[in-house]
Design a protein around this motif. Structure first.
Motif, short mmCIF file in Angstrom:
data_model
loop_
_atom_site.label_atom_id
_atom_site.label_comp_id
_atom_site.label_asym_id
_atom_site.label_seq_id
_atom_site.Cartn_x
_atom_site.Cartn_y
_atom_site.Cartn_z
N PRO A 49 0.84 -1.20 0.00
CA PRO A 49 0.00 0.00 0.00
C PRO A 49 0.88 1.25 0.00
O PRO A 49 1.90 1.30 0.69
N ASN A 50 0.47 2.24 -0.78
CA ASN A 50 1.36 3.36 -1.09
C ASN A 50 0.57 4.66 -1.17
O ASN A 50 -0.66 4.65 -1.02
N PRO A 51 1.23 5.78 -1.42
CA PRO A 51 0.51 7.06 -1.48
C PRO A 51 -0.59 7.12 -2.55
O PRO A 51 -1.53 7.89 -2.41
N ARG A 52 -0.50 6.31 -3.60
CA ARG A 52 -1.51 6.32 -4.66
C ARG A 52 -2.68 5.38 -4.38
O ARG A 52 -3.81 5.67 -4.74
N HIS A 53 -2.37 4.20 -3.83
CA HIS A 53 -3.40 3.19 -3.60
C HIS A 53 -3.20 2.54 -2.23
O HIS A 53 -2.10 2.10 -1.92
N ASN A 54 -4.27 2.47 -1.48
CA ASN A 54 -4.21 1.80 -0.18
C ASN A 54 -4.47 0.30 -0.38
O ASN A 54 -5.39 -0.27 0.20
N CYS A 55 -3.67 -0.29 -1.25
CA CYS A 55 -3.78 -1.71 -1.55
C CYS A 55 -2.45 -2.16 -2.16
O CYS A 55 -1.57 -1.35 -2.41
N TRP A 56 -2.33 -3.45 -2.40
CA TRP A 56 -1.14 -4.00 -3.04
C TRP A 56 -1.29 -3.86 -4.55
O TRP A 56 -2.40 -3.94 -5.08
N VAL A 57 -0.17 -3.64 -5.24
CA VAL A 57 -0.16 -3.52 -6.68
C VAL A 57 0.93 -4.44 -7.24
O VAL A 57 2.05 -4.44 -6.74
N TYR A 58 0.57 -5.21 -8.26
CA TYR A 58 1.50 -6.12 -8.92
C TYR A 58 1.62 -5.69 -10.38
O TYR A 58 0.61 -5.63 -11.10
N CYS A 59 2.84 -5.37 -10.82
CA CYS A 59 3.09 -4.80 -12.14
C CYS A 59 4.05 -5.66 -12.94
O CYS A 59 5.10 -6.08 -12.42
N SER A 60 3.74 -5.88 -14.20
CA SER A 60 4.67 -6.59 -15.07
C SER A 60 5.81 -5.66 -15.47
O SER A 60 5.62 -4.46 -15.64
N VAL A 61 7.00 -6.24 -15.60
CA VAL A 61 8.16 -5.51 -16.09
C VAL A 61 8.84 -6.40 -17.14
O VAL A 61 9.39 -7.44 -16.80
N GLY A 62 8.69 -6.01 -18.39
CA GLY A 62 9.32 -6.77 -19.46
C GLY A 62 8.37 -7.67 -20.23
O GLY A 62 8.81 -8.50 -21.01
N MET A 63 7.09 -7.50 -20.04
CA MET A 63 6.09 -8.31 -20.73
C MET A 63 6.19 -8.14 -22.25
O MET A 63 5.98 -9.08 -23.01
N SER A 64 6.52 -6.94 -22.69
CA SER A 64 6.56 -6.65 -24.13
C SER A 64 7.97 -6.45 -24.66
O SER A 64 8.16 -5.89 -25.75
N LEU A 65 8.97 -6.91 -23.94
CA LEU A 65 10.34 -6.82 -24.44
C LEU A 65 10.46 -7.58 -25.75
O LEU A 65 9.92 -8.67 -25.89
N ASP A 66 11.17 -7.01 -26.69
CA ASP A 66 11.45 -7.61 -28.01
C ASP A 66 10.22 -7.72 -28.91
O ASP A 66 10.30 -8.37 -29.95
N LEU A 86 -0.90 -13.49 -7.38
CA LEU A 86 -0.95 -12.37 -8.32
C LEU A 86 0.36 -12.24 -9.10
O LEU A 86 0.36 -11.77 -10.23
N VAL A 87 1.45 -12.68 -8.50
CA VAL A 87 2.71 -12.78 -9.25
C VAL A 87 2.51 -13.81 -10.36
O VAL A 87 2.89 -13.58 -11.52
N GLU A 88 1.87 -14.91 -10.02
CA GLU A 88 1.60 -15.95 -11.01
C GLU A 88 0.64 -15.44 -12.09
O GLU A 88 0.85 -15.69 -13.28
N LEU A 89 -0.40 -14.72 -11.70
CA LEU A 89 -1.37 -14.20 -12.67
C LEU A 89 -0.68 -13.29 -13.69
O LEU A 89 -0.88 -13.44 -14.90
N ILE A 90 0.12 -12.35 -13.23
CA ILE A 90 0.80 -11.43 -14.14
C ILE A 90 1.79 -12.20 -15.02
O ILE A 90 1.92 -11.95 -16.22
N THR A 91 2.48 -13.18 -14.44
CA THR A 91 3.44 -13.98 -15.19
C THR A 91 2.76 -14.80 -16.28
O THR A 91 3.23 -14.87 -17.42
N VAL A 92 1.62 -15.41 -15.95
CA VAL A 92 0.88 -16.20 -16.94
C VAL A 92 0.37 -15.30 -18.07
O VAL A 92 0.45 -15.66 -19.25
N CYS A 93 -0.12 -14.12 -17.73
CA CYS A 93 -0.57 -13.18 -18.77
C CYS A 93 0.60 -12.76 -19.67
O CYS A 93 0.45 -12.67 -20.89
N ALA A 94 1.77 -12.55 -19.07
CA ALA A 94 2.96 -12.18 -19.86
C ALA A 94 3.36 -13.32 -20.79
O ALA A 94 3.70 -13.08 -21.96
N SER A 95 3.28 -14.54 -20.32
CA SER A 95 3.61 -15.70 -21.15
C SER A 95 2.61 -15.83 -22.30
O SER A 95 2.99 -16.09 -23.44
N PHE A 96 1.33 -15.66 -22.00
CA PHE A 96 0.29 -15.72 -23.03
C PHE A 96 0.55 -14.65 -24.10
O PHE A 96 0.51 -14.92 -25.30
N HIS A 97 0.85 -13.44 -23.64
CA HIS A 97 1.11 -12.30 -24.52
C HIS A 97 2.31 -12.57 -25.43
O HIS A 97 2.31 -12.22 -26.60
#
Length: 192
Positions: A49-66, A86-97
């Protein structure tokens, strides 16, 4: 040259997220699964939780590399708590992409299981980051804009509604019914 660009991309994207959320994120990677299908520099940034959102945020980094098409996106998901699922969810979406079909704005994905706990939300909708705007969405790199889109967990009926009525109708439904996007136990917004 590609390694240097990949490193520069992941460093600058991580800085983009850190600047926006106002705190440093924690790098997370899965230890199992088809990791060889992801770019080697891919990871998920987990923000408490941070100044922007009072919740956890999981962000992909490198999903669209290359990528050499127009689907230059990264995804983030909001959560009421810290959860490795949620780490798994973002990772699976990156793999699908990367390996199956490019994801883009207004696409839906089948999560294949509840988003969290016993949630009815087992699909996800790729949306503009309406809570954050372009300050989070647009990431400039090497003369192009990459888009950081919000991955919103939805139910199968909401996914069907989007297919039948269109993405604008689904987004209006979210607005009219005041989507409780952080509640894994929320009811489906589509009435019979």
């Amino acid at each position: 040259m590609k390694d240097r660009l990949s490193n520069l991309y992941t460093t600058q994207l991580s800085q983009h997220y850190t600047y926006y959320f106002g705190i440093p994120g924690h790098q997370r990677r899965l230890n199992s699964g088809p990791l060889e299908k992801l770019h080697p520099d891919f990871y998920v940034l987990e923000f408490a939780p941070n100044p922007r959102h009072n919740c956890w945020v999981y962000c992909s980094v490198g999903m669209s590399l290359d990528r050499e098409d127009d689907c230059l996106i990264e995804l983030f998901v909001l959560s009421p708590r810290q959860d490795n699922a949620l780490v798994e969810l973002i990772t699976v979406c990156a793999s699908f992409h990367r390996n199956v079909r490019p994801l883009d704005i207004h696409h839906t994905v089948n999560i294949g299981r509840p988003w969290l706990d016993q949630s009815n939300c087992d699909y996800a909708f790729v949306s503009l980051p309406y809570l954050d705007g372009e300050a989070l969405e647009l990431f400039p790199f090497e003369g192009q804009y990459y888009h950081c889109y919000w991955l919103i967990p939805i139910t199968e009926k909401e996914r069907d509604y989007k297919i039948e009525q269109g993405c604008e109708a689904l987004e209006l439904l979210f607005e009219d019914k005041q989507l409780d996007y952080l509640n894994p136990d929320r009811v489906c917004l589509v009435m019979e």
